[in-house]
Write an enzyme that holds these catalytic residues in place. Structure first.
Site, short mmCIF file in Angstrom:
data_model
loop_
_atom_site.label_atom_id
_atom_site.label_comp_id
_atom_site.label_asym_id
_atom_site.label_seq_id
_atom_site.Cartn_x
_atom_site.Cartn_y
_atom_site.Cartn_z
N ASN A 1 14.16 15.77 -39.21
CA ASN A 1 12.95 15.89 -38.39
C ASN A 1 13.31 16.27 -36.95
O ASN A 1 12.65 17.11 -36.32
CB ASN A 1 12.17 14.58 -38.37
CG ASN A 1 11.59 14.20 -39.71
OD1 ASN A 1 11.45 15.04 -40.60
ND2 ASN A 1 11.24 12.93 -39.88
N GLY B 1 3.30 4.72 -23.67
CA GLY B 1 4.21 5.71 -23.07
C GLY B 1 5.66 5.37 -23.33
O GLY B 1 6.01 4.81 -24.36
N ASP C 1 10.75 10.80 -33.81
CA ASP C 1 11.69 11.92 -33.97
C ASP C 1 11.31 13.06 -33.03
O ASP C 1 12.18 13.70 -32.43
CB ASP C 1 11.69 12.41 -35.42
CG ASP C 1 12.13 11.32 -36.38
OD1 ASP C 1 12.96 10.48 -35.97
OD2 ASP C 1 11.64 11.30 -37.52
N GLY D 1 2.30 14.55 -41.89
CA GLY D 1 3.68 14.84 -42.25
C GLY D 1 4.64 14.56 -41.11
O GLY D 1 4.25 14.18 -40.01
N SER E 1 5.06 18.53 -39.00
CA SER E 1 4.06 18.22 -37.96
C SER E 1 4.53 18.63 -36.56
O SER E 1 3.78 18.54 -35.60
CB SER E 1 3.76 16.71 -37.96
OG SER E 1 4.85 15.99 -37.41
O1 RIB Z 1 11.07 8.90 -38.68
C1 RIB Z 1 10.32 9.25 -39.80
C2 RIB Z 1 11.22 9.46 -40.99
O2 RIB Z 1 11.81 8.23 -41.35
C3 RIB Z 1 10.50 9.92 -42.24
O3 RIB Z 1 10.40 11.33 -42.31
C4 RIB Z 1 11.30 9.31 -43.36
O4 RIB Z 1 11.99 10.25 -44.12
C5 RIB Z 1 12.25 8.32 -42.68
O5 RIB Z 1 13.54 8.82 -42.64
#
Ligand code: RIB
Length: 309
Positions: free
Chosen positions: A47, A229, A257, A292, A296
């Site tokens: 991600n 925040g 992420d 997602g 996303s």
């Molecule tokens: O941070 C979100 C992610 O944590 C998800 O996409 C899932 O796969 C887990 O690794």
């Protein structure tokens, strides 16, 4: 280091996200009917790699995947997203997978993740990409693969003078040696609490936890606080950067992420920490308006549009 398209090296896991939507999260021992199901691309490392690439980074991603359909889909996804894959295909191991339950009334979630092949990574495995880490502007790692891999990656980044970010998610017990190798540590409030043993509910408590992490040797701490925040803290300054609201929140799965990736790109572009955090907040703020995780993440143009005064 000042450039529009910084080189970002991400190490971590890929997981095929199996996402169930229901009217509420199930309680332990309970079966409830889902109202929807999708399969998406996840894993915190993947991600972050995809988010950094969409935000303008030149991204390389080191991971382990299995020789299976999920692994093939992952490789295609990275090609489509312009992420330079440094993935190792491990025969006889499964690609990572995550079961995700999303509550549509809040956008909140509950996640179980299995790292699969990435769970077999060892510290020496990341040595094979030392030259790629050395050639990058920013090194980013999380904790879904064994912690030894994160530690070794951070050692390599430090050896080559590459700025490093550890997103300690999920929080696991860390060796003392890891803290001084982190130029930036980006926990959320839960992780900050687990890493320090301190309560992290108020802003004052978040600052106290950040200071405890600085005492362990971290260069700079950013505690992400969801709707409040993100709090920056180092030995000379402390400040709060508010969240960026880009629409209604439908799914927070990739928010942490997105923030980590946005901060990495901003840092690699030479932005001051406050500006990099605002860039990160915009990236995360847009991601929660979409379903997602990997898919996303917004593009650079979308982030700039949200930040435009
Ligand atoms: O941070 C979100 C992610 O944590 C998800 O996409 C899932 O796969 C887990 O690794």
């Amino acid at each position: 280091m000042q450039q529009d398209h910084p080189a970002i090296f991400v190490a971590g896991i890929y997981a095929a996200d199996l996402v169930f939507t229901a009217s509420r999260l199930p309680a332990p021992g309970e079966t409830i009917a889902a109202t929807g199901f999708t399969r998406g691309h996840g894993g915190k490392g993947s991600n972050q790699a995809v988010a950094a690439a969409r935000a303008g980074g030149r991204v390389s991603f080191f991971t382990f995947i299995g020789d299976d359909a999920f692994g093939q889909d992952a490789a295609q996804f990275w090609r489509d997203e312009g992420v330079h894959s440094k993935a190792v295909v491990v025969k006889g191991q499964a690609t990572g997978a995550a079961g995700i339950f999303v509550d549509p009334s809040t956008g909140g979630n509950a996640i179980t993740v299995f790292p699969g092949a990435s769970g077999t990574m060892q510290a020496a495995d990341i040595d094979r990409v030392e030259a790629d880490i050395a050639a990058s502007d920013v090194f980013v790692v999380q904790l879904e693969q064994p912690v030894e891999v994160a530690l070794r990656g951070l050692e390599l980044a430090r050896r080559h003078g590459v700025a490093s970010i550890l997103n300690p998610a999920p929080a696991v017990p860390l060796p003392d040696a890891i803290f001084a190798l982190c130029d930036y540590l980006l926990p959320n409030e839960t992780e900050a609490g687990l890493l320090t043993g301190l309560p992290v509910e108020t802003l004052e408590q978040a600052e106290a936890a950040a200071r405890a992490l600085l005492q362990k040797g971290v260069g700079n701490v950013i505690v992400t606080l969801g709707e409040r925040g993100a709090l920056f803290c180092n030995h000379t300054e402390t400040f709060l950067v508010p969240p960026v609201k880009a629409g209604a929140c439908v799914d927070t799965t990739g928010a942490g992420d997105g923030f980590t990736a946005g901060f990495a790109v901003g840092l690699g572009q030479g932005m001051p920490a406050r500006d990099a955090m605002r860039f990160a907040a915009a990236l995360a703020g847009i991601s929660v308006t979409r379903h997602g995780a990997g898919v996303s993440m917004p593009t650079l143009a979308e982030i700039r549009a949200v930040l435009r005064p």
